[in-house]
Scaffold this motif. Structure first.
Motif, mmCIF file in Angstrom:
data_model
loop_
_atom_site.group_PDB
_atom_site.id
_atom_site.type_symbol
_atom_site.label_atom_id
_atom_site.label_comp_id
_atom_site.label_asym_id
_atom_site.label_seq_id
_atom_site.Cartn_x
_atom_site.Cartn_y
_atom_site.Cartn_z
ATOM 1 N N GLU A 1 -5.208 16.628 3.772
ATOM 2 C CA GLU A 1 -5.699 15.779 5.104
ATOM 3 C C GLU A 1 -7.025 15.895 5.601
ATOM 4 O O GLU A 1 -7.191 16.976 5.414
ATOM 5 C CB GLU A 1 -4.605 15.914 6.208
ATOM 6 C CG GLU A 1 -4.928 15.545 7.580
ATOM 7 C CD GLU A 1 -5.313 13.952 7.601
ATOM 8 O OE1 GLU A 1 -4.243 13.286 7.413
ATOM 9 O OE2 GLU A 1 -6.453 13.457 8.125
ATOM 10 N N ASN B 1 1.305 6.921 2.800
ATOM 11 C CA ASN B 1 0.887 5.876 3.639
ATOM 12 C C ASN B 1 -0.877 6.050 3.501
ATOM 13 O O ASN B 1 -1.244 6.848 4.335
ATOM 14 C CB ASN B 1 1.274 6.018 4.873
ATOM 15 C CG ASN B 1 0.837 5.014 5.787
ATOM 16 O OD1 ASN B 1 0.341 3.920 5.363
ATOM 17 N ND2 ASN B 1 1.046 5.034 7.256
ATOM 18 N N PHE C 1 -0.505 5.491 12.469
ATOM 19 C CA PHE C 1 0.473 6.375 12.372
ATOM 20 C C PHE C 1 1.847 5.698 12.314
ATOM 21 O O PHE C 1 2.077 4.760 13.342
ATOM 22 C CB PHE C 1 0.312 7.643 13.330
ATOM 23 C CG PHE C 1 -0.655 8.149 13.254
ATOM 24 C CD1 PHE C 1 -1.116 9.070 12.212
ATOM 25 C CD2 PHE C 1 -1.766 7.866 14.159
ATOM 26 C CE1 PHE C 1 -2.281 9.942 12.154
ATOM 27 C CE2 PHE C 1 -3.028 8.646 14.301
ATOM 28 C CZ PHE C 1 -3.375 9.644 13.262
ATOM 29 N N VAL C 2 2.723 5.916 11.520
ATOM 30 C CA VAL C 2 4.241 5.373 11.337
ATOM 31 C C VAL C 2 4.750 5.960 12.542
ATOM 32 O O VAL C 2 4.958 7.141 12.604
ATOM 33 C CB VAL C 2 4.799 5.459 10.030
ATOM 34 C CG1 VAL C 2 6.327 4.856 10.071
ATOM 35 C CG2 VAL C 2 3.922 4.968 8.908
ATOM 36 N N LEU D 1 -11.219 6.129 9.543
ATOM 37 C CA LEU D 1 -10.238 7.216 8.599
ATOM 38 C C LEU D 1 -8.936 6.556 8.412
ATOM 39 O O LEU D 1 -7.959 7.059 7.733
ATOM 40 C CB LEU D 1 -10.149 8.676 9.214
ATOM 41 C CG LEU D 1 -11.219 9.102 9.178
ATOM 42 C CD1 LEU D 1 -11.142 10.837 9.993
ATOM 43 C CD2 LEU D 1 -11.660 9.601 7.710
ATOM 44 N N GLY D 2 -8.773 4.959 8.834
ATOM 45 C CA GLY D 2 -7.360 4.245 8.523
ATOM 46 C C GLY D 2 -6.337 5.154 9.103
ATOM 47 O O GLY D 2 -5.044 5.190 8.654
ATOM 48 N N GLN D 3 -6.618 5.627 10.471
ATOM 49 C CA GLN D 3 -5.542 6.221 11.315
ATOM 50 C C GLN D 3 -4.672 5.372 12.032
ATOM 51 O O GLN D 3 -4.719 5.335 13.160
ATOM 52 C CB GLN D 3 -6.076 7.552 11.977
ATOM 53 C CG GLN D 3 -6.759 8.748 11.201
ATOM 54 C CD GLN D 3 -7.366 9.653 12.200
ATOM 55 O OE1 GLN D 3 -7.590 9.506 13.216
ATOM 56 N NE2 GLN D 3 -7.605 10.765 11.636
ATOM 57 N N ASP E 1 -11.087 15.774 1.520
ATOM 58 C CA ASP E 1 -11.031 14.562 1.211
ATOM 59 C C ASP E 1 -10.201 14.349 -0.095
ATOM 60 O O ASP E 1 -10.403 15.024 -1.102
ATOM 61 C CB ASP E 1 -12.545 14.026 0.733
ATOM 62 C CG ASP E 1 -12.681 12.690 0.571
ATOM 63 O OD1 ASP E 1 -11.555 12.012 0.233
ATOM 64 O OD2 ASP E 1 -13.946 11.995 0.490
ATOM 65 N N ALA E 2 -9.243 13.443 -0.011
ATOM 66 C CA ALA E 2 -8.390 13.232 -1.419
ATOM 67 C C ALA E 2 -9.220 13.180 -2.731
ATOM 68 O O ALA E 2 -8.879 13.599 -3.750
ATOM 69 C CB ALA E 2 -7.368 12.173 -1.159
ATOM 70 N N GLY F 1 -3.214 12.201 3.243
ATOM 71 C CA GLY F 1 -2.963 11.630 4.651
ATOM 72 C C GLY F 1 -1.972 11.771 5.349
ATOM 73 O O GLY F 1 -1.429 10.732 5.754
ATOM 74 N N GLY G 1 -1.402 12.747 8.240
ATOM 75 C CA GLY G 1 -1.442 12.475 9.703
ATOM 76 C C GLY G 1 -0.790 13.277 10.565
ATOM 77 O O GLY G 1 -0.903 14.419 10.617
HETATM 78 N N1 SAM Z 1 0.897 9.622 6.862
HETATM 79 C C1 SAM Z 1 0.751 9.430 8.223
HETATM 80 C C2 SAM Z 1 1.641 8.382 8.728
HETATM 81 O O1 SAM Z 1 2.135 7.539 7.923
HETATM 82 O O2 SAM Z 1 2.065 8.234 9.778
HETATM 83 C C3 SAM Z 1 -0.854 8.631 8.532
HETATM 84 C C4 SAM Z 1 -1.395 7.605 7.405
HETATM 85 S S1 SAM Z 1 -2.723 6.869 8.040
HETATM 86 C C5 SAM Z 1 -2.594 5.339 7.344
HETATM 87 C C6 SAM Z 1 -4.005 7.559 6.919
HETATM 88 C C7 SAM Z 1 -4.238 9.076 7.171
HETATM 89 O O3 SAM Z 1 -4.803 9.452 6.138
HETATM 90 C C8 SAM Z 1 -4.678 9.562 8.393
HETATM 91 O O4 SAM Z 1 -4.154 10.754 8.644
HETATM 92 C C9 SAM Z 1 -6.431 9.907 7.907
HETATM 93 O O5 SAM Z 1 -7.023 11.047 8.494
HETATM 94 C C10 SAM Z 1 -5.970 10.380 6.410
HETATM 95 N N2 SAM Z 1 -7.267 10.226 5.605
HETATM 96 C C11 SAM Z 1 -8.295 9.238 5.792
HETATM 97 N N3 SAM Z 1 -9.040 9.434 4.713
HETATM 98 C C12 SAM Z 1 -8.750 10.355 4.072
HETATM 99 C C13 SAM Z 1 -9.180 11.074 2.860
HETATM 100 N N4 SAM Z 1 -10.021 10.362 2.264
HETATM 101 N N5 SAM Z 1 -8.570 11.939 2.252
HETATM 102 C C14 SAM Z 1 -7.451 12.643 2.773
HETATM 103 N N6 SAM Z 1 -6.808 12.099 4.043
HETATM 104 C C15 SAM Z 1 -7.561 10.834 4.441
#
Ligand code: SAM
Length: 282
Positions: free
Chosen positions: A75, A121, A28-29, A24-26, A104-105, A54, A56
């Motif tokens: 999210e 992000n 976090f900043v 899920l590309g988690q 899902d976006a 996302g 997060g």
């Molecule tokens: N915005 C936060 C930050 O900057 O700390 C988190 C960014 S993290 C790179 C990506 C976020 O997108 C995660 O919280 C993950 O669960 C969410 N995510 C992953 N796939 C997604 C999707 N298809 N639709 C919506 N959110 C998604």
């Protein structure tokens, strides 16, 4: 309002028993100043409805709530989506300005509000499809800034005749003027990813045509880049029924059939598609 510090991010994750998911590309900043910078680069205004994909644990969401009129956050991870309003209520007076959707976006095609600015992000493995999807389905998005993997940023912002120029660059150019907006160190993430990140900013331009033209343009882009090293007269031959016909048709609109897709601007692809549509109508 207070931005989230690194220790708070880790604490929140522990409290949720969250093991950041790679798929899920988690990442976090953990640096609030970077979140502030992203919001500043995006030039978020006080009347803006910001769309965040996302959110997060909420680092960027809190910075966005400082500037925007409201924030809509989408999210996919329900644990994070449920926690977000709680975190925001604890750190900001503006909790009422936040709406969170667990989804899902890529499945979101409309919202009850019309977002004007995209700030996110993006999850790395779906960043290009999500970016293109949002530009397609939310025409009210005027501009924005997304953080993506450096290599993806270079592809989105690439111009013709460069190594990075390809399907994401041309499709994004159908909707908007896209440019690089700076690098971000991998050390500002928890967990730290093994790739660097970059910011990409975009500004929507006037539509280049209707949906009929867009679909034809996108189909031609897919063909032209499917075999990147081949000339247009070969890659586009299925449309015209052979490479000789392809060359003649391309020449009739002033495009050299011996060029490769990577040499064409979005306007060149529009010219080709317009001619194909005209021919089909007879
Ligand atoms: N915005 C936060 C930050 O900057 O700390 C988190 C960014 S993290 C790179 C990506 C976020 O997108 C995660 O919280 C993950 O669960 C969410 N995510 C992953 N796939 C997604 C999707 N298809 N639709 C919506 N959110 C998604």
């Amino acid at each position: 309002m207070s931005l989230l510090r690194a220790a708070e991010i880790r604490e929140l994750a522990a409290q949720l028993d969250l093991k950041p998911s790679k798929s899920l590309g988690q990442n976090f900043v953990i640096d609030g100043n970077v979140c502030k910078k992203i919001v500043r680069v995006a030039d978020v205004r006080s009347d803006d409805v910001a769309l965040e994909i996302g959110p997060g644990l909420g680092s960027l969401t809190l910075a966005l709530l400082e500037e925007a009129s409201s924030v809509v956050a989408i999210e996919i991870d329900s644990r994070l989506a449920t926690q977000l309003p709680i975190t925001v209520a604890k750190h900001s007076q503006r909790a009422a300005a936040l709406t969170v959707h667990t989804s899902d976006a890529l499945a979101i095609t409309s919202l009850t509000v019309e977002p004007t600015v995209l700030v996110a992000n993006l999850p790395y493995n779906v960043s290009v499809p999500v970016f293109l999807h949002l530009l397609e389905y939310f025409p009210t998005l005027r501009s924005g800034v997304v953080m993506v993997q450096a290599e993806v940023a270079d592809r989105l912002a690439a111009k013709p005749n460069s190594r990075e120029y390809g399907i994401p660059s041309v499709k994004a150019a159908w909707w908007a003027d896209v440019s690089g907006a700076g690098s971000v160190s991998r050390s500002i993430f928890w967990p730290a990813p093994n790739v660097d990140s970059k910011l990409v900013s975009f500004s929507r331009h006037a539509p280049l045509g209707d949906e009929v033209l867009r679909k034809k343009v996108f189909a031609i882009i897919d063909l032209a880049f499917a075999q990147r090293r081949k000339m247009l007269r070969a890659t586009l031959s299925p449309i015209y029924g052979g490479s000789a016909a392809a060359e003649a048709h391309l020449e009739s609109v002033g495009i050299d059939g011996t060029l490769r897709g990577e040499a064409l601007t979005i306007h060149d692809f529009c010219t080709i598609a317009q001619q194909v549509i005209r021919s089909a109508r007879g």
